[in-house]
Design an enzyme around this catalytic site. Structure first.
Site, short mmCIF file in Angstrom:
data_model
loop_
_atom_site.label_atom_id
_atom_site.label_comp_id
_atom_site.label_asym_id
_atom_site.label_seq_id
_atom_site.Cartn_x
_atom_site.Cartn_y
_atom_site.Cartn_z
N LYS A 195 0.76 -1.20 0.08
CA LYS A 195 -0.03 -0.10 -0.03
C LYS A 195 0.88 1.13 0.00
CE LYS A 195 -1.71 2.38 3.59
NZ LYS A 195 -1.65 3.65 2.94
N GLU B 230 10.51 0.98 9.98
CA GLU B 230 11.30 2.13 9.46
C GLU B 230 10.85 3.38 10.16
OE1 GLU B 230 14.57 1.73 9.11
OE2 GLU B 230 14.82 -0.23 8.05
N CYS C 203 13.93 10.93 5.60
CA CYS C 203 14.26 10.15 7.14
C CYS C 203 15.62 10.29 7.70
CB CYS C 203 13.82 8.96 7.18
SG CYS C 203 14.60 7.79 5.87
N GLU D 173 11.18 16.13 14.77
CA GLU D 173 11.32 15.97 13.45
C GLU D 173 10.71 16.83 12.80
OE1 GLU D 173 9.85 12.55 11.40
OE2 GLU D 173 11.86 12.14 10.52
P1 NAD Z 1 2.85 8.10 8.23
O1 NAD Z 1 3.33 7.39 9.44
O2 NAD Z 1 1.81 9.21 8.38
O3 NAD Z 1 2.30 7.32 7.13
C1 NAD Z 1 3.03 5.98 6.68
C2 NAD Z 1 2.20 5.11 5.76
O4 NAD Z 1 1.42 4.59 6.82
C3 NAD Z 1 1.20 5.54 4.88
O5 NAD Z 1 1.10 4.75 3.78
C4 NAD Z 1 -0.07 5.83 5.68
O6 NAD Z 1 -1.32 5.82 4.74
C5 NAD Z 1 0.07 4.60 6.37
N1 NAD Z 1 -0.64 4.70 7.78
C6 NAD Z 1 -1.15 5.71 8.23
N2 NAD Z 1 -1.81 5.34 9.51
C7 NAD Z 1 -1.80 4.15 9.76
C8 NAD Z 1 -2.33 3.12 10.70
N3 NAD Z 1 -2.66 3.60 11.85
N4 NAD Z 1 -1.96 1.78 10.50
C9 NAD Z 1 -1.12 1.49 9.19
N5 NAD Z 1 -0.81 2.45 8.45
C10 NAD Z 1 -0.98 3.48 8.53
O7 NAD Z 1 4.21 8.62 7.69
P2 NAD Z 1 4.47 9.77 6.56
O8 NAD Z 1 4.04 11.07 6.69
O9 NAD Z 1 3.93 9.23 5.13
O10 NAD Z 1 6.09 9.45 6.15
C11 NAD Z 1 7.11 10.41 6.84
C12 NAD Z 1 7.68 9.82 8.09
O11 NAD Z 1 8.19 8.33 7.70
C13 NAD Z 1 8.66 10.60 8.48
O12 NAD Z 1 8.71 10.58 10.11
C14 NAD Z 1 10.02 9.78 8.25
O13 NAD Z 1 11.23 10.11 9.03
C15 NAD Z 1 9.55 8.49 8.20
N6 NAD Z 1 10.49 7.77 7.04
C16 NAD Z 1 11.39 6.90 7.65
C17 NAD Z 1 12.03 6.05 6.77
C18 NAD Z 1 12.97 5.05 7.47
O14 NAD Z 1 13.33 4.35 6.62
N7 NAD Z 1 13.37 4.90 8.51
C19 NAD Z 1 12.21 6.15 5.50
C20 NAD Z 1 11.19 7.38 4.83
C21 NAD Z 1 10.30 8.00 5.84
#
Ligand code: NAD
Length: 471
Positions: A169, A242, A276, A372
């Site tokens: 997804k 991650e 990230c 962050e």
């Molecule tokens: P997010 O957590 O809001 O969303 C990530 C994904 O999770 C999306 O597909 C979203 O639809 C889904 N999601 C949302 N709520 C959910 C739930 N309750 N259960 C399951 N899935 C759910 O994150 P974002 O805003 O899309 O991304 C930014 C964040 O991601 C930042 O904190 C960044 O640091 C982190 N990030 C980490 C890495 C890594 O490898 N460590 C890489 C890229 C981004």
């Protein structure tokens, strides 16, 4: 009329009863629609993946690798088309967009160079004990919007190569490239091996609660990661998380300020700071603080920010409106607390643009330092003492990556060993390879991606005790 994209379920194009709007962050305008999968669509995808699992598990690994390489070829062959779509949905300027598409294809191919080991823990006169690493079953992959294609490839490659089937997804903010890739590669794999579904906020929680998944591979924020872990606890699904970071870079006084300024800048602001592992706190030795701050400020004023589709722009918009509002709130908080903001050049007055902004030596406990930002707001912090700066760098719930910059690589390496993070770069940043695990410490993650350790997260160990003599 907006374009509509289809999901891939059981090897076929599937639409949903409803759709979600997809906006171009450079304009804020809706330009496409993506399917909004509901619980029934999810059930169909999980059922297809469940049916496909036994045959895919039993397919020789060489054939699974060949299919992945073919999928990577298909992505590469459509790199220009995908990059143009990427710019419209994600916002990043075209060269960076194309790099991500080609990077995803490269990553999938590189994954096929890895092998799943069989560990022999005893080979005596009486018996041999082999530990095999067998696939888990149906994997749930959930991906964020900042590197939507690359981070999807980080899941598709190892999950499928290890013999699992997948329901993937993308984020509701960036579903299109992933859906289009589904179209391009769906015939490369047997039906049901890879399923790509899109949807709104309700879909992620439905997925993590679904009993058909053996594992959840999640990339996103720490807050959501916690929810994923809670949900997975109900039936003890395996998880890899991650998550977010608040990475510190430490710049020692012996660097050549002119030589490192541009690299330091890019390490913080690449993808409009929505990375990230971007530098999110820049600790600069007092002896060079003013000189480096001024160089960085000049870069912020000089480097063009604008629509990624227009040639010459180096940085694009914030990817989506909620994130844009969060970054603006952080800046308001900084202003309200009297912090000194050093702003970059002008930005377009429509779309989700924020000027590249440095914060001049704010207090360590201010929100711009502790949180962050995930947007172009970088606190510059002064230090004089190494023990002090190491303690400040480590004083965070996050522990994703960090960097040390110095003319003395040995001294920098000694500091690297003291940082509580999963990755430390010396005189470089934003680097990762398909062969090196990315593993957040503390609340930046749980488990790891990439390399053999990342591949093995899509397997479970299975020990077989084999007697030497027949009974
Ligand atoms: P997010 O957590 O809001 O969303 C990530 C994904 O999770 C999306 O597909 C979203 O639809 C889904 N999601 C949302 N709520 C959910 C739930 N309750 N259960 C399951 N899935 C759910 O994150 P974002 O805003 O899309 O991304 C930014 C964040 O991601 C930042 O904190 C960044 O640091 C982190 N990030 C980490 C890495 C890594 O490898 N460590 C890489 C890229 C981004």
């Amino acid at each position: 009329m907006s374009e509509t994209f289809a999901m891939t379920i059981d090897g076929r194009a599937v639409s949903a009863a409803r759709t979600i709007d997809v906006r171009n962050p450079a304009t804020g305008e809706i330009f496409a629609a993506a399917p909004d999968a509901d619980a029934a669509d999810l059930d169909t995808a999980v059922a297809a993946a469940t049916r496909a699992f036994p045959a895919w598990r039993d397919t020789p690994i060489a054939e699974r690798k060949a299919a992945l390489a073919k999928a990577a070829d298909a992505i590469e062959a459509h790199a220009d088309e995908l990059a143009a779509l990427f710019v419209r949905e994600q916002g990043r300027p075209l060269p960076g967009a194309k790099m991500e598409i080609l990077g995803a294809a490269m990553w999938m191919k590189a994954t096929t160079m890895l092998d799943i080991p069989v560990d022999v823990t005893e080979d005596s006169d009486t018996r041999r004990i082999e530990v095999h690493h067998v696939p888990l079953g149906v994997v749930c992959g959930i991906v964020p919007w900042n590197f939507p294609v690359l981070l999807a490839a980080w899941k598709v490659g190892p999950a499928l190569m290890a013999g699992n089937t997948l329901v993937l997804k993308p984020s509701p903010f960036t579903p299109l490239c992933t859906l289009r890739i589904g179209e391009l590669i769906r015939d490369v794999f047997p039906a049901g091996v890879i399923n790509i579904i899109s949807g709104g906020d309700a879909l992620g929680p439905l997925m993590t609660a679904h009993p058909g998944f053996a594992k959840i591979s999640f990339t996103g924020s720490t807050a959501t990661g916690r929810r994923v872990m809670e949900s997975a606890a109900k039936d003890l699904k395996r998880i890899t998380l991650e998550l977010g970071g608040n990475d510190a870079a430490i710049v020692l006084p012996d660097v050549d300020v002119d030589a490192v300024a541009a690299q330091l800048f890019e390490g913080a602001f690449h993808n409009s700071a929505q990375v990230c592992v971007a530098t999110k706190r820049l600790y600069i030795h007092a002896d060079i603080y003013d000189a480096l701050r001024d160089r960085l400020h000049q870069l912020a004023k000089d480097l063009p920010v604008g629509d990624g589709a227009e040639q010459g722009n180096r940085y694009g918009p914030i990817q989506n409106e909620p994130q844009y509002r969060r970054v603006l709130a952080l800046l308001d908080d900084a202003r309200a607390n009297g912090l000194t903001l050093l702003e970059g050049g002008a930005v377009p007055d429509r779309g989700y643009f924020v000027p590249l902004t440095l914060v001049d030596n704010p207090p360590e406990d201010s929100r711009v330092v502790v949180e962050e930002a995930f947007g172009p707001v970088l606190p510059l912090l002064k230090f004089t003492d190494i023990d002090d700066v190491v303690a400040r760098a480590n004083d965070s719930d996050y522990g994703l990556a960090g960097a040390v910059w110095s003319g003395d690589v040995e001294a920098a390496t000694a500091i690297a060993h003291r940082l509580d993070t999963g990755t430390v770069w010396i005189n470089q940043n934003l680097q990762s390879t398909p062969f090196t695990p990315l593993a957040g410490a503390k609340q930046s993650g749980f488990g790891q991606e990439n390399g053999v350790p990342g591949l093995l997260e899509f397997t479970r160990p299975k020990a077989i005790f084999i007697p030497k003599a027949a009974r």
